[in-house]
Design an enzyme around this catalytic site. Structure first.
Site: not given
Ligand code: URA
Length: 222
Positions: A115, A119, A213, A216
């Site tokens: 991102r 913008t 995530d 991660d």
């Molecule tokens: N990316 C991720 O790793 N988890 C989400 O919930 C959304 C995007």
């Protein structure tokens, strides 16, 4: 299942993995916040393998006759058309090995989309694609389809490189109904293969119930 999720699941270009007890058990493990990283990687890899195998079902085949060791002809099929993978960095890279396990020496391109802070639009920072990608079927790899912002940008990059829209198979583990519908509407040829459709997203655009995530947890950067 919410009505939006049901709409996605019934879409003709959306392919949900068979909702077997095995898949549900694998998904339960990776969704559990108490699952340790080595198990998260192991069980995610198993789901990725199922997804890649399912994705190959949407590639065209031609009739092919072979002779078995019994000296008897057998009318079968063989894959027509060449494929490649394209992973959306970083989380999509976790799916590359699953593709290689099934398709030896497959070519794999990469794109980095983030991102833009000014913008707020998904912006392409890096891409490296096979030179002949316009002649290939593309398995687009990203484990989580949330808003669809990065995936849409990536599909646009693929189309600019000459890939036919109906040669794009987008493979993910979990999608939000909004993201999936957005992609299917924006690209009327593209197909999505997913393991589960969730309920929605939170205000930070994380999928709910989701699994947190993915990048991660997979790469150990929590
Ligand atoms: N990316 C991720 O790793 N988890 C989400 O919930 C959304 C995007």
């Amino acid at each position: 299942m919410s009505s939006l999720a049901a709409q996605v699941a019934e879409h003709p270009r959306f392919h949900l993995l068979p909702q077997s007890n095995q898949l549900k058990a694998l998904m339960t493990i990776i969704r559990d916040k108490n699952t340790k990283r080595s198990d998260f990687v192991f069980y995610s890899d198993r789901v990725i393998r199922l997804l890649v195998e399912e994705g190959l079902n949407y590639l065209p085949v031609v009739e092919k006759e072979v002779t078995t060791p019994m000296g008897v002809p057998f009318k079968g099929v063989s894959f027509e058309g060449r494929i490649c993978g394209v992973s959306i960095m970083r989380a999509g890279e976790s799916m590359e090995q699953g593709l290689r396990d099934v398709c030896t020496s497959v070519r794999i391109g990469k794109v980095l989309i983030q991102r833009d802070e000014r913008t707020a639009l998904p912006t392409l920072y890096y891409s490296k694609l096979p030179k002949d990608i316009a002649d290939r079927w593309v398995l687009l790899l990203d484990p989580m389809l949330a808003t669809g912002g990065s995936a849409i940008k990536c599909a646009e990059v693929l189309k600019e490189a000459g890939v036919k829209e109906d040669h794009i198979l987008f493979i993910n583990l979990i999608c939000s109904p909004e993201g999936a519908l957005h992609m299917l509407e924006k690209f009327p040829g593209l197909q999505i293969i997913s393991a589960e459709v969730d309920e929605g997203m939170d205000e930070r655009k994380f999928i709910l119930p989701g699994l947190g995530d993915f990048g991660d947890r997979y790469f150990g950067t929590e």
